[in-house]
Design a protein around this motif. Structure first.
Motif, PDB file in Angstrom:
ATOM      1  N   LEU A  89      75.720  25.927  22.273  1.00 54.88           N
ATOM      2  CA  LEU A  89      74.583  26.770  21.889  1.00 54.88           C
ATOM      3  C   LEU A  89      73.691  26.030  20.899  1.00 54.88           C
ATOM      4  O   LEU A  89      73.861  26.150  19.692  1.00 54.88           O
ATOM      5  CB  LEU A  89      75.082  28.071  21.232  1.00 54.88           C
ATOM      6  N   PRO A  90      72.733  25.255  21.371  1.00 61.80           N
ATOM      7  CA  PRO A  90      71.840  24.586  20.428  1.00 61.80           C
ATOM      8  C   PRO A  90      70.899  25.604  19.778  1.00 61.80           C
ATOM      9  O   PRO A  90      70.361  26.469  20.441  1.00 61.80           O
ATOM     10  CB  PRO A  90      71.060  23.608  21.289  1.00 61.80           C
ATOM     11  N   ASP A  91      70.726  25.511  18.479  1.00 55.03           N
ATOM     12  CA  ASP A  91      69.834  26.401  17.740  1.00 55.03           C
ATOM     13  C   ASP A  91      68.607  25.633  17.277  1.00 55.03           C
ATOM     14  O   ASP A  91      68.405  24.480  17.630  1.00 55.03           O
ATOM     15  CB  ASP A  91      70.550  27.009  16.536  1.00 55.03           C
ATOM     16  N   ILE A  92      67.816  26.272  16.420  1.00 56.12           N
ATOM     17  CA  ILE A  92      66.575  25.649  15.963  1.00 56.12           C
ATOM     18  C   ILE A  92      66.832  24.292  15.313  1.00 56.12           C
ATOM     19  O   ILE A  92      66.306  23.283  15.737  1.00 56.12           O
ATOM     20  CB  ILE A  92      65.859  26.572  14.961  1.00 56.12           C
ATOM     21  N   ASN A  93      67.633  24.248  14.252  1.00 50.51           N
ATOM     22  CA  ASN A  93      67.884  22.998  13.537  1.00 50.51           C
ATOM     23  C   ASN A  93      69.350  22.597  13.520  1.00 50.51           C
ATOM     24  O   ASN A  93      69.738  21.736  12.754  1.00 50.51           O
ATOM     25  CB  ASN A  93      67.401  23.119  12.085  1.00 50.51           C
ATOM     26  N   GLN A  94      70.156  23.236  14.314  1.00 49.94           N
ATOM     27  CA  GLN A  94      71.578  22.897  14.305  1.00 49.94           C
ATOM     28  C   GLN A  94      72.142  22.975  15.717  1.00 49.94           C
ATOM     29  O   GLN A  94      71.512  23.473  16.621  1.00 49.94           O
ATOM     30  CB  GLN A  94      72.348  23.814  13.368  1.00 49.94           C
ATOM     31  N   ARG A  95      73.342  22.487  15.868  1.00 49.15           N
ATOM     32  CA  ARG A  95      74.007  22.499  17.166  1.00 49.15           C
ATOM     33  C   ARG A  95      75.378  23.127  16.971  1.00 49.15           C
ATOM     34  O   ARG A  95      76.161  22.656  16.158  1.00 49.15           O
ATOM     35  CB  ARG A  95      74.137  21.067  17.667  1.00 49.15           C
ATOM     36  N   ARG A  96      75.651  24.198  17.692  1.00 49.36           N
ATOM     37  CA  ARG A  96      76.956  24.860  17.603  1.00 49.36           C
ATOM     38  C   ARG A  96      77.714  24.630  18.896  1.00 49.36           C
ATOM     39  O   ARG A  96      77.165  24.744  19.981  1.00 49.36           O
ATOM     40  CB  ARG A  96      76.783  26.358  17.381  1.00 49.36           C
ATOM     41  N   ARG A  97      78.979  24.340  18.771  1.00 53.52           N
ATOM     42  CA  ARG A  97      79.809  24.117  19.941  1.00 53.52           C
ATOM     43  C   ARG A  97      81.083  24.923  19.772  1.00 53.52           C
ATOM     44  O   ARG A  97      81.723  24.865  18.733  1.00 53.52           O
ATOM     45  CB  ARG A  97      80.127  22.624  20.068  1.00 53.52           C
ATOM     46  N   ARG A  98      81.440  25.684  20.784  1.00 55.55           N
ATOM     47  CA  ARG A  98      82.649  26.496  20.773  1.00 55.55           C
ATOM     48  C   ARG A  98      83.565  26.012  21.891  1.00 55.55           C
ATOM     49  O   ARG A  98      83.109  25.757  23.003  1.00 55.55           O
ATOM     50  CB  ARG A  98      82.325  27.970  21.020  1.00 55.55           C
ATOM     51  N   ALA A  99      84.845  25.931  21.610  1.00 53.38           N
ATOM     52  CA  ALA A  99      85.821  25.532  22.625  1.00 53.38           C
ATOM     53  C   ALA A  99      87.000  26.493  22.566  1.00 53.38           C
ATOM     54  O   ALA A  99      87.327  27.038  21.525  1.00 53.38           O
ATOM     55  CB  ALA A  99      86.294  24.103  22.389  1.00 53.38           C
ATOM     56  N   ALA A 100      87.644  26.693  23.725  1.00 53.54           N
ATOM     57  CA  ALA A 100      88.801  27.585  23.801  1.00 53.54           C
ATOM     58  C   ALA A 100      89.732  27.089  24.887  1.00 53.54           C
ATOM     59  O   ALA A 100      89.316  26.398  25.822  1.00 53.54           O
ATOM     60  CB  ALA A 100      88.343  29.013  24.101  1.00 53.54           C
ATOM     61  N   ALA A 101      91.000  27.466  24.765  1.00 54.59           N
ATOM     62  CA  ALA A 101      91.993  27.102  25.776  1.00 54.59           C
ATOM     63  C   ALA A 101      92.874  28.317  26.062  1.00 54.59           C
ATOM     64  O   ALA A 101      93.066  29.170  25.185  1.00 54.59           O
ATOM     65  CB  ALA A 101      92.840  25.932  25.294  1.00 54.59           C
ATOM     66  N   LEU A 102      93.426  28.354  27.253  1.00 53.02           N
ATOM     67  CA  LEU A 102      94.270  29.453  27.688  1.00 53.02           C
ATOM     68  C   LEU A 102      95.384  28.877  28.542  1.00 53.02           C
ATOM     69  O   LEU A 102      95.155  27.995  29.368  1.00 53.02           O
ATOM     70  CB  LEU A 102      93.464  30.455  28.520  1.00 53.02           C
ATOM     71  N   ALA A 103      96.606  29.363  28.350  1.00 57.26           N
ATOM     72  CA  ALA A 103      97.744  28.978  29.187  1.00 57.26           C
ATOM     73  C   ALA A 103      98.555  30.235  29.470  1.00 57.26           C
ATOM     74  O   ALA A 103      98.691  31.109  28.611  1.00 57.26           O
ATOM     75  CB  ALA A 103      98.610  27.944  28.496  1.00 57.26           C
ATOM     76  N   ALA A 104      99.082  30.336  30.685  1.00 52.26           N
ATOM     77  CA  ALA A 104      99.866  31.518  31.060  1.00 52.26           C
ATOM     78  C   ALA A 104     100.871  31.169  32.151  1.00 52.26           C
ATOM     79  O   ALA A 104     100.638  30.278  32.957  1.00 52.26           O
ATOM     80  CB  ALA A 104      98.941  32.628  31.559  1.00 52.26           C
ATOM     81  N   ILE A 105     101.979  31.877  32.127  1.00 55.69           N
ATOM     82  CA  ILE A 105     102.972  31.818  33.197  1.00 55.69           C
ATOM     83  C   ILE A 105     103.274  33.272  33.572  1.00 55.69           C
ATOM     84  O   ILE A 105     103.512  34.099  32.694  1.00 55.69           O
ATOM     85  CB  ILE A 105     104.258  31.103  32.751  1.00 55.69           C
ATOM     86  N   TYR A 106     103.230  33.567  34.863  1.00 53.02           N
ATOM     87  CA  TYR A 106     103.455  34.941  35.300  1.00 53.02           C
ATOM     88  C   TYR A 106     104.110  34.965  36.673  1.00 53.02           C
ATOM     89  O   TYR A 106     104.108  33.964  37.404  1.00 53.02           O
ATOM     90  CB  TYR A 106     102.140  35.728  35.301  1.00 53.02           C
ATOM     91  N   SER A 107     104.671  36.106  37.021  1.00 50.37           N
ATOM     92  CA  SER A 107     105.375  36.286  38.273  1.00 50.37           C
ATOM     93  C   SER A 107     104.579  37.208  39.193  1.00 50.37           C
ATOM     94  O   SER A 107     104.043  38.219  38.747  1.00 50.37           O
ATOM     95  CB  SER A 107     106.753  36.879  38.040  1.00 50.37           C
ATOM     96  N   SER A 108     104.533  36.879  40.461  1.00 50.44           N
ATOM     97  CA  SER A 108     103.903  37.753  41.451  1.00 50.44           C
ATOM     98  C   SER A 108     104.975  38.572  42.174  1.00 50.44           C
ATOM     99  O   SER A 108     104.796  39.042  43.273  1.00 50.44           O
ATOM    100  CB  SER A 108     103.102  36.920  42.453  1.00 50.44           C
ATOM    101  N   TYR A 109     106.111  38.746  41.549  1.00 48.84           N
ATOM    102  CA  TYR A 109     107.266  39.450  42.076  1.00 48.84           C
ATOM    103  C   TYR A 109     107.028  40.924  42.138  1.00 48.84           C
ATOM    104  O   TYR A 109     106.448  41.568  41.349  1.00 48.84           O
ATOM    105  CB  TYR A 109     108.468  39.132  41.179  1.00 48.84           C
TER     106      TYR A 109
END
Length: 75
Positions: free
Chosen positions: A55-75
């Motif tokens: 998200l670049p702003d007027i005089n600054q640059r913002r960067r957001r990062a995220a991660a997700l991990a999951a294990i699940y059963s379709s049982y």
């Protein structure tokens, strides 16, 4: 079985901080997503996903990062 997916989005837009006397400026955004899915042991699945939002702003640059991990059963 493995599967790999990705997404990329770019938003072009303008924004004003004042409704009475609007002064518009560019307000772009970029989103990138990378995802890996893994099916194992017949009825079990796992996934890992990484996202970044720029998200670049007027005089600054913002960067957001995220991660997700999951294990699940379709049982």
């Amino acid at each position: 079985m493995w599967s790999l997916g990705s997404k990329y989005a770019y938003r072009m837009g303008q924004e004003s901080l004042d409704r009475v006397n609007p002064s518009f400026f560019d307000n772009p955004a970029q989103l990138a997503v990378l995802r890996v899915d893994w099916r194992f042991l017949k009825e079990w699945d796992g996934l890992a996903e990484v996202r970044t939002l720029n998200l670049p702003d007027i005089n600054q640059r913002r960067r957001r990062a995220a991660a997700l991990a999951a294990i699940y059963s379709s049982y």
